[in-house]
Design a protein around this motif. Structure first.
Motif, mmCIF file in Angstrom:
data_model
loop_
_atom_site.group_PDB
_atom_site.id
_atom_site.type_symbol
_atom_site.label_atom_id
_atom_site.label_comp_id
_atom_site.label_asym_id
_atom_site.label_seq_id
_atom_site.Cartn_x
_atom_site.Cartn_y
_atom_site.Cartn_z
ATOM 1 N N VAL A 128 0.848 -1.193 0.000
ATOM 2 C CA VAL A 128 0.000 0.000 0.000
ATOM 3 C C VAL A 128 0.883 1.243 0.000
ATOM 4 O O VAL A 128 2.078 1.173 0.245
ATOM 5 N N PHE A 129 0.272 2.357 -0.255
ATOM 6 C CA PHE A 129 0.989 3.608 -0.443
ATOM 7 C C PHE A 129 0.434 4.638 0.531
ATOM 8 O O PHE A 129 -0.766 4.712 0.730
ATOM 9 N N GLU A 130 1.287 5.399 1.150
ATOM 10 C CA GLU A 130 0.824 6.472 2.026
ATOM 11 C C GLU A 130 0.576 7.708 1.172
ATOM 12 O O GLU A 130 1.488 8.206 0.518
ATOM 13 N N ILE A 131 -0.665 8.181 1.173
ATOM 14 C CA ILE A 131 -1.031 9.332 0.350
ATOM 15 C C ILE A 131 -1.232 10.552 1.253
ATOM 16 O O ILE A 131 -1.925 10.478 2.264
ATOM 17 N N ASN A 132 -0.644 11.640 0.859
ATOM 18 C CA ASN A 132 -0.755 12.896 1.592
ATOM 19 C C ASN A 132 -2.211 13.339 1.665
ATOM 20 O O ASN A 132 -2.970 13.189 0.702
ATOM 21 N N GLU A 133 -2.613 13.927 2.790
ATOM 22 C CA GLU A 133 -3.985 14.408 2.981
ATOM 23 C C GLU A 133 -4.413 15.429 1.933
ATOM 24 O O GLU A 133 -5.608 15.605 1.696
ATOM 25 N N LEU A 134 -3.466 16.113 1.343
ATOM 26 C CA LEU A 134 -3.799 17.132 0.351
ATOM 27 C C LEU A 134 -4.261 16.527 -0.975
ATOM 28 O O LEU A 134 -4.872 17.207 -1.791
ATOM 29 N N VAL A 135 -3.974 15.250 -1.179
ATOM 30 C CA VAL A 135 -4.408 14.576 -2.399
ATOM 31 C C VAL A 135 -5.885 14.205 -2.229
ATOM 32 O O VAL A 135 -6.249 13.554 -1.245
ATOM 33 N N PRO A 136 -6.742 14.621 -3.160
ATOM 34 C CA PRO A 136 -8.184 14.399 -3.002
ATOM 35 C C PRO A 136 -8.576 12.940 -2.749
ATOM 36 O O PRO A 136 -9.548 12.676 -2.056
ATOM 37 N N GLN A 137 -7.833 12.016 -3.283
ATOM 38 C CA GLN A 137 -8.214 10.609 -3.187
ATOM 39 C C GLN A 137 -7.763 9.941 -1.879
ATOM 40 O O GLN A 137 -8.062 8.794 -1.642
ATOM 41 N N HIS A 138 -7.065 10.642 -1.019
ATOM 42 C CA HIS A 138 -6.453 9.991 0.134
ATOM 43 C C HIS A 138 -7.459 9.289 1.038
ATOM 44 O O HIS A 138 -7.173 8.228 1.568
ATOM 45 N N LYS A 139 -8.676 9.827 1.206
ATOM 46 C CA LYS A 139 -9.653 9.181 2.099
ATOM 47 C C LYS A 139 -10.111 7.831 1.556
ATOM 48 O O LYS A 139 -10.220 6.867 2.298
ATOM 49 N N LEU A 140 -10.386 7.750 0.277
ATOM 50 C CA LEU A 140 -10.779 6.486 -0.341
ATOM 51 C C LEU A 140 -9.683 5.444 -0.145
ATOM 52 O O LEU A 140 -9.946 4.296 0.247
ATOM 53 N N TYR A 141 -8.437 5.835 -0.405
ATOM 54 C CA TYR A 141 -7.317 4.905 -0.280
ATOM 55 C C TYR A 141 -7.087 4.525 1.176
ATOM 56 O O TYR A 141 -6.916 3.354 1.503
ATOM 57 N N ASP A 142 -7.111 5.505 2.088
ATOM 58 C CA ASP A 142 -6.928 5.218 3.511
ATOM 59 C C ASP A 142 -8.020 4.287 4.035
ATOM 60 O O ASP A 142 -7.757 3.396 4.842
ATOM 61 N N ASN A 143 -9.264 4.484 3.578
ATOM 62 C CA ASN A 143 -10.355 3.598 4.000
ATOM 63 C C ASN A 143 -10.146 2.174 3.490
ATOM 64 O O ASN A 143 -10.436 1.206 4.195
ATOM 65 N N VAL A 158 1.046 -14.418 0.744
ATOM 66 C CA VAL A 158 0.080 -13.637 -0.026
ATOM 67 C C VAL A 158 0.591 -12.204 -0.109
ATOM 68 O O VAL A 158 0.999 -11.631 0.898
ATOM 69 N N ILE A 159 0.573 -11.653 -1.310
ATOM 70 C CA ILE A 159 0.898 -10.247 -1.510
ATOM 71 C C ILE A 159 -0.349 -9.597 -2.089
ATOM 72 O O ILE A 159 -0.868 -10.043 -3.117
ATOM 73 N N ILE A 160 -0.848 -8.568 -1.403
ATOM 74 C CA ILE A 160 -2.010 -7.829 -1.887
ATOM 75 C C ILE A 160 -1.554 -6.418 -2.228
ATOM 76 O O ILE A 160 -1.074 -5.692 -1.356
ATOM 77 N N ALA A 161 -1.687 -6.049 -3.484
ATOM 78 C CA ALA A 161 -1.338 -4.697 -3.925
ATOM 79 C C ALA A 161 -2.622 -3.899 -4.091
ATOM 80 O O ALA A 161 -3.501 -4.284 -4.866
ATOM 81 N N LEU A 162 -2.748 -2.829 -3.336
ATOM 82 C CA LEU A 162 -3.903 -1.939 -3.417
ATOM 83 C C LEU A 162 -3.569 -0.852 -4.441
ATOM 84 O O LEU A 162 -2.821 0.085 -4.154
ATOM 85 N N ILE A 163 -4.106 -0.997 -5.647
ATOM 86 C CA ILE A 163 -3.618 -0.224 -6.794
ATOM 87 C C ILE A 163 -4.544 0.929 -7.176
ATOM 88 O O ILE A 163 -5.743 0.745 -7.367
ATOM 89 N N ASP A 164 -3.928 2.084 -7.282
ATOM 90 C CA ASP A 164 -4.551 3.256 -7.880
ATOM 91 C C ASP A 164 -3.460 3.983 -8.663
ATOM 92 O O ASP A 164 -2.338 3.481 -8.770
ATOM 93 N N LYS A 165 -3.757 5.163 -9.191
ATOM 94 C CA LYS A 165 -2.772 5.846 -10.037
ATOM 95 C C LYS A 165 -1.525 6.259 -9.260
ATOM 96 O O LYS A 165 -0.447 6.364 -9.830
#
Length: 141
Positions: A6-21, A58-65
């Protein structure tokens, strides 16, 4: 062990809540079912990452852009599939292992599209649970 790529996304990125959830859902699934996991949201070193991958079945990749823009995230998926060589000299342990590509959004990622070995693509938590149940031969809560 389950390796959560998984990737840590900065709060300023609009998509961060979807990814964090989505990360929280993955972690809760592991905790609820007492499945050991490692969450790779911060870079440490390739040697550390490759050692954790060797411990994982098991490797799970949570993929977005954002995930697809990271070379070390791609390495977490391609190295266990023997698509690329080690970045640190760690030898890949051969074992029964699956890679699950959990697509949070439709994105083009050419290195993943060209993988020769089989991976499992899922698009929601239900599909992920089904894939894990088949691999572990258990019923998840």
């Amino acid at each position: 062990m389950i390796f959560l790529s998984v990737f840590e996304i900065n709060e300023l990125v609009p998509q961060h809540k979807l990814y964090d959830n989505a990360i929280a859902d993955l972690v809760n699934l592991c905790k609820r079912n007492e499945l050991p996991y490692f969450c790779s949201n911060k870079f440490s070193s390739y040697q550390f990452i490759e050692n954790r991958l060797n411990e994982s079945d098991v490797i799970i990749a949570l993929i977005d852009k954002y995930w697809t823009s990271s070379t070390w995230k791609l390495h977490e998926v391609t190295w266990p599939l023997e698509e690329y060589s080690s970045m640190s000299g760690v030898r890949l342990v051969q074992k029964n292992r699956i890679v699950i590509l959990y697509w949070l959004e439709d994105t083009t990622c050419y290195p993943l599209k060209n993988i020769k070995k089989s991976t499992h693509s899922v698009y929601n938590m239900l599909e992920l649970k089904d894939t894990l149940e088949q691999f572990y031969k258990i019923t998840l809560r």
